[in-house]
Design a protein around this motif. Structure first.
Motif, mmCIF file in Angstrom:
data_model
loop_
_atom_site.group_PDB
_atom_site.id
_atom_site.type_symbol
_atom_site.label_atom_id
_atom_site.label_comp_id
_atom_site.label_asym_id
_atom_site.label_seq_id
_atom_site.Cartn_x
_atom_site.Cartn_y
_atom_site.Cartn_z
ATOM 1 N N UNK A 17 0.878 -1.157 0.000
ATOM 2 C CA UNK A 17 0.000 0.000 0.000
ATOM 3 C C UNK A 17 0.918 1.210 0.000
ATOM 4 N N UNK A 18 1.071 1.849 -1.152
ATOM 5 C CA UNK A 18 1.934 3.023 -1.243
ATOM 6 C C UNK A 18 1.114 4.294 -1.163
ATOM 7 N N UNK A 19 -0.110 4.237 -1.600
ATOM 8 C CA UNK A 19 -0.961 5.420 -1.608
ATOM 9 C C UNK A 19 -2.380 5.051 -1.247
ATOM 10 N N UNK A 20 -3.220 5.002 -2.245
ATOM 11 C CA UNK A 20 -4.625 4.682 -2.033
ATOM 12 C C UNK A 20 -4.934 3.303 -2.568
ATOM 13 N N UNK A 21 -5.675 2.535 -1.786
ATOM 14 C CA UNK A 21 -6.231 1.275 -2.252
ATOM 15 C C UNK A 21 -7.725 1.524 -2.342
ATOM 16 N N UNK A 22 -8.208 1.680 -3.563
ATOM 17 C CA UNK A 22 -9.587 2.080 -3.747
ATOM 18 C C UNK A 22 -10.423 1.025 -4.411
ATOM 19 N N UNK A 23 -11.530 0.675 -3.794
ATOM 20 C CA UNK A 23 -12.507 -0.254 -4.353
ATOM 21 C C UNK A 23 -13.881 0.400 -4.227
ATOM 22 N N UNK A 117 -1.639 1.933 -7.203
ATOM 23 C CA UNK A 117 -1.209 2.322 -5.851
ATOM 24 C C UNK A 117 -0.020 3.270 -5.866
ATOM 25 N N UNK A 118 0.604 3.453 -7.041
ATOM 26 C CA UNK A 118 1.757 4.347 -7.122
ATOM 27 C C UNK A 118 1.351 5.799 -7.343
ATOM 28 N N UNK A 119 0.114 6.037 -7.745
ATOM 29 C CA UNK A 119 -0.376 7.392 -7.997
ATOM 30 C C UNK A 119 -1.735 7.580 -7.348
ATOM 31 N N UNK A 120 -1.969 8.772 -6.856
ATOM 32 C CA UNK A 120 -3.266 9.086 -6.257
ATOM 33 C C UNK A 120 -4.244 9.478 -7.357
#
Length: 154
Positions: A17-23, A117-120
Motif C-alpha cells: 500500500x503506497x498510496x490509495x487502495x480504492x474499491x 497504488x503508485x499514484x493518487x
C-alpha cells in the motif's frame, strides 16, 4: 494521506500500500493521526461498509502501520483500533475515483476501483444511500499527496 510504502502481507512482496487502495465499497490509505485525536503517528485508515446491529454502517478502521490488518481481522490491541461507526443504517455505499491510472491511454474518467497504488486519483467521490431511501450529497475530495515521494519512503 501520506506517501508510505507498507507491506500488507509479509509473504507477498507485491502486496504493498503506497498510496490509495480504492474499491467500490472500501477506501484505504495511510495518514498521520493527530496526537489529540489518537496516539499520534501513522495509521492505516480504512473506510468500509460493514454489518452493524442487523444493519449496515460506514465504519472507519484505524490501525497502526506496524500492525496492518489487525483491526479488520478482529485482533484489535485496544479501543483505538476498534471500528468507529461513522454512519449507521446505510443501504448503499459507493466510492469512485477520477483520474488516469499509470499506463492507461484513456482520458481521465470516473472509475469504480483505483488500480494504481503508485499514484493518487485526482478526485475521490463517496455516495451514500440510507435505509430510508434518502441520499447524501456526493462527497468529493481532491487528495493532496505527492505519491512520487513514496518511492523514497520505507
Amino acid at each position: 494521506a501520506v506517501p508510505y510504502r507498507l507491506k500488507l502481507n509479509p509473504q507477498d512482496p507485491n502486496a504493498l500500500l503506497a498510496g490509495y487502495e480504492g474499491a467500490t465499497h472500501r477506501l484505504r490509505f495511510v495518514a498521520r493521526m493527530p496526537a489529540a485525536a489518537a496516539k499520534g503517528g501513522l495509521y492505516v485508515l480504512t473506510f468500509a461498509l460493514m454489518p452493524q446491529n442487523d444493519k449496515q454502517a460506514l465504519v472507519l478502521f484505524r490501525e497502526p502501520v506496524d500492525h496492518p490488518g489487525s483491526a479488520m481481522e478482529g485482533r484489535a490491541d485496544d479501543a483505538m483500533n476498534a471500528p468507529l461507526v461513522l454512519i449507521d443504517g446505510v443501504s448503499h455505499l459507493d466510492f469512485s475515483y477520477f483520474g488516469v491510472p499509470a499506463g492507461s491511454q484513456r482520458p481521465a474518467s470516473w472509475l469504480p476501483d483505483w488500480p494504481d497504488s503508485a499514484n493518487a486519483p485526482q478526485l475521490i467521490r463517496m455516495r451514500v444511500t440510507l435505509d430510508d431511501g434518502s441520499t447524501w450529497p456526493d462527497l468529493v475530495v481532491a487528495p493532496r499527496v505527492d505519491m512520487a515521494a513514496a518511492a523514497n519512503v520505507k
